[in-house]
Scaffold this motif. Structure first.
Motif, short mmCIF file in Angstrom:
data_model
loop_
_atom_site.label_atom_id
_atom_site.label_comp_id
_atom_site.label_asym_id
_atom_site.label_seq_id
_atom_site.Cartn_x
_atom_site.Cartn_y
_atom_site.Cartn_z
N ARG A 98 0.83 -1.20 0.00
CA ARG A 98 0.00 0.00 0.00
C ARG A 98 0.87 1.26 0.00
N PHE A 99 1.95 1.24 0.76
CA PHE A 99 2.87 2.37 0.78
C PHE A 99 3.46 2.58 -0.62
N ALA A 100 3.89 1.51 -1.26
CA ALA A 100 4.49 1.61 -2.60
C ALA A 100 3.49 2.18 -3.60
N GLU A 101 2.23 1.81 -3.49
CA GLU A 101 1.20 2.36 -4.38
C GLU A 101 1.06 3.87 -4.19
N ARG A 102 1.08 4.32 -2.95
CA ARG A 102 1.00 5.76 -2.68
C ARG A 102 2.27 6.46 -3.16
N TRP A 103 3.40 5.86 -2.93
CA TRP A 103 4.70 6.43 -3.29
C TRP A 103 4.85 6.63 -4.79
N LYS A 104 4.35 5.67 -5.58
CA LYS A 104 4.53 5.77 -7.03
C LYS A 104 3.75 6.93 -7.64
N ARG A 105 2.72 7.40 -6.93
CA ARG A 105 1.92 8.52 -7.44
C ARG A 105 2.73 9.76 -7.32
#
Length: 105
Positions: A98-105
């Motif tokens: 979930r963190f990686a998904e937010r980070w990629k934005r």
């Protein structure tokens, strides 16, 4: 208790469990295999396809290590699936996902 995958921990003389786990998960395709098995068991062929046609030799080596570590099991139907321990590890990885998904934005 599951035995350590290879008995060796790269970069550590202590063999501490966290170092052994990070060593195993840092090996090529290990996390990807666990990720692809998160929803349902897969046959070797289906797993290889899901892993972008990873080398069969490397894929089998990782599956062996993950089985020895107690994260993956070979089912009666011939497919590989996560053990209870493997599912627990998957739950631990989801916040990172979930963190990686937010980070990629």
């Amino acid at each position: 208790m599951a035995k350590q995958a290879s008995g060796k921990v790269r970069g550590s003389r202590t063999g501490r469990p966290i170092m052994a786990l990070l060593d195993l998960l840092g090996r090529r395709w290990a996390l990807r295999i666990l990720w692809e098995l998160r929803d349902a068991p897969l046959t070797s062929r289906a797993l290889r396809t899901a892993c972008d046609e990873a080398s069969p030799t490397v894929l089998q080596a990782r599956l062996t290590e993950l089985r020895e570590a107690g994260f993956v099991e070979l089912g009666d139907g011939g497919g590989y699936g996560l053990t209870a321990l493997g599912r627990e590890l998957g739950e631990m990885v989801m916040p990172l996902h979930r963190f990686a998904e937010r980070w990629k934005r």
